[in-house]
Structures are given as structure tokens and as C-alpha cells.
Design a protein around this motif. Structure first.
Motif, mmCIF file in Angstrom:
data_model
loop_
_atom_site.group_PDB
_atom_site.id
_atom_site.type_symbol
_atom_site.label_atom_id
_atom_site.label_comp_id
_atom_site.label_asym_id
_atom_site.label_seq_id
_atom_site.Cartn_x
_atom_site.Cartn_y
_atom_site.Cartn_z
ATOM 1 N N GLU A 127 0.704 -1.285 -0.040
ATOM 2 C CA GLU A 127 -0.076 0.046 -0.323
ATOM 3 C C GLU A 127 1.105 0.949 0.255
ATOM 4 N N GLN A 128 1.779 1.709 0.818
ATOM 5 C CA GLN A 128 3.053 2.544 0.509
ATOM 6 C C GLN A 128 3.476 2.013 -0.447
ATOM 7 N N LYS A 129 3.654 1.278 -0.615
ATOM 8 C CA LYS A 129 4.626 1.636 -2.356
ATOM 9 C C LYS A 129 3.386 2.544 -3.262
ATOM 10 N N ILE A 130 2.231 1.424 -3.701
ATOM 11 C CA ILE A 130 1.327 2.031 -4.201
ATOM 12 C C ILE A 130 0.800 3.649 -3.981
ATOM 13 N N GLN A 131 0.942 3.509 -3.077
ATOM 14 C CA GLN A 131 0.544 5.246 -2.271
ATOM 15 C C GLN A 131 2.145 6.234 -3.079
ATOM 16 N N SER A 132 2.616 6.097 -2.801
ATOM 17 C CA SER A 132 4.095 6.323 -3.016
ATOM 18 C C SER A 132 4.211 6.836 -4.673
ATOM 19 N N LEU A 133 3.515 5.960 -5.476
ATOM 20 C CA LEU A 133 3.543 5.945 -6.845
ATOM 21 C C LEU A 133 2.959 6.873 -7.232
ATOM 22 N N LYS A 134 0.840 6.877 -6.888
ATOM 23 C CA LYS A 134 0.218 7.776 -6.722
ATOM 24 C C LYS A 134 0.653 9.198 -6.834
ATOM 25 N N ASN A 135 1.489 9.019 -5.410
ATOM 26 C CA ASN A 135 1.429 10.837 -5.615
ATOM 27 C C ASN A 135 2.749 11.020 -6.449
ATOM 28 N N LYS A 140 3.901 14.942 -11.041
ATOM 29 C CA LYS A 140 3.660 15.476 -12.182
ATOM 30 C C LYS A 140 2.719 15.856 -13.548
ATOM 31 N N GLN A 141 1.886 15.666 -13.245
ATOM 32 C CA GLN A 141 0.433 15.918 -13.363
ATOM 33 C C GLN A 141 0.280 17.182 -13.441
ATOM 34 N N GLN A 142 0.455 17.381 -11.626
ATOM 35 C CA GLN A 142 0.240 19.558 -11.485
ATOM 36 C C GLN A 142 1.452 19.847 -12.368
#
Length: 176
Positions: A127-135, A140-142
Motif C-alpha cells: 500500500e505504501q508503494k502504491i501510494q508513493s507511485l500515486k503521489n 508530475k500531472q500538476q
């Protein structure tokens, strides 16, 4: 019964060696002394060749010894089942599961470490890895939006004409 007791496992009779393995055990030490320069692989190839060239009478001796050992094993195994009050099908199932578990744990220290982790810890890490990738993706999008926004703002500023500039342009056009 999911598991067999350690006492029962330690008392379980071992299966006998087949005819070839008995032959190998008989000649290996002498062969090793005579061929100290040869590797284990070379010795095994030599023993295999010798077995293939062995006359049928001598092979028959080893086969008979194996058959006797096998009969003794079957008798001992039945006695072992009876002594420890075990069901043969359940014993086979348990031995198969133990064998699979050993294979699974043998496949490298990294996998053993992963397998030994609590599932909750592993899930939390995932979950931490997934959240880190989402962030990272959101960041990048921002950044892309900001870059596009700055570009659009500059374009808009170029096209925007100040009211004072408009009047000046009108006057210049009239003079012409």
C-alpha cells in the motif's frame, strides 16, 4: 491429523536403495581411491558405465537384494503405521505437503524472507508503494498543468491588448 509427531517421523522406516544405488555404494569408495583426480561427475559417469556393462548374474544379485529390502521395508512401514495409529493416506498427504514446503523454502534466501513476513506487513508495504507511485504521478500531472498554464498565460498576454495601446493604435491608424 494434519501433522505427524516428531517421534513418529523419526521412527519412520526409510525406503531401501534400488539395485543401482546398492551397486554404487559397494564400489564408490574403492573407485574414488583409484581415481582421486576425477570429479564427482566423472566418477558418476564411470559408475554408470560400469553398471551398464555389468553381467546379468551380478545385476540379478543386486535386484534380489533390493526385493528383499523392499519386502522388509513394507513390513516395517505397516508396523510403523500400526504403532503410531496412523492412516496411510493422511501420511502420504502430510509427506507431500512437507516436501512442497521444503521446495518452496529452498528457492533462495530472498523468497524465504518474503515468505516468512507477516501478510499484514507485506500488505502495508504494498500500500505504501502504491501510494508513493500515486503521489509521484499526481506531482508530475500538476507540474505539467503548471507548465501548460504558464504557456497559456504568456500566449494570452501576447494576444491581450492593453486599452491604452488600443487607443494609441487607433490614433496611429488615423494619422496614416
Amino acid at each position: 491429523m494434519d501433522q505427524i509427531s516428531d517421534e513418529a517421523m523419526n521412527a519412520m522406516p526409510k525406503k531401501p536403495q534400488n539395485a543401482y544405488m546398492q551397486f554404487r555404494a559397494d564400489i564408490y569408495d574403492d573407485l574414488k581411491k583409484k581415481n582421486q583426480d576425477k570429479s564427482m561427475t566423472e566418477l558418476t559417469q564411470l559408475i554408470s558405465t560400469m553398471w551398464g556393462e555389468l553381467d546379468e548374474k551380478k545385476k540379478e544379485k543386486y535386484n534380489k537384494d533390493y526385493e528383499k529390502s523392499l519386502e522388509q521395508y513394507k513390513t516395517d512401514y505397516a508396523g510403523w503405521l500400526k504403532k503410531f495409529k496412523l492412516d496411510e493416506d493422511k501420511v502420504k498427504k502430510c509427506l507431500k505437503e512437507n516436501k512442497q514446503a521444503k521446495k518452496k523454502n529452498k528457492k533462495g534466501s530472498k523468497k524465504v524472507t518474503k515468505a516468512s513476513k507477516n501478510e499484514e506487513e507485506s500488505d502495508d508495504e504494498d500500500e505504501q508503494k502504491i501510494q508513493s507511485l500515486k503521489n509521484k504521478n499526481q506531482k508530475k500531472q500538476q507540474e505539467q498543468k503548471d507548465a501548460n498554464g504558464q504557456k497559456n498565460t504568456k500566449d494570452q498576454q501576447k494576444h491581450k491588448v492593453n486599452p491604452q495601446q488600443k487607443e494609441k493604435e487607433k490614433k496611429d491608424n488615423k494619422k496614416k
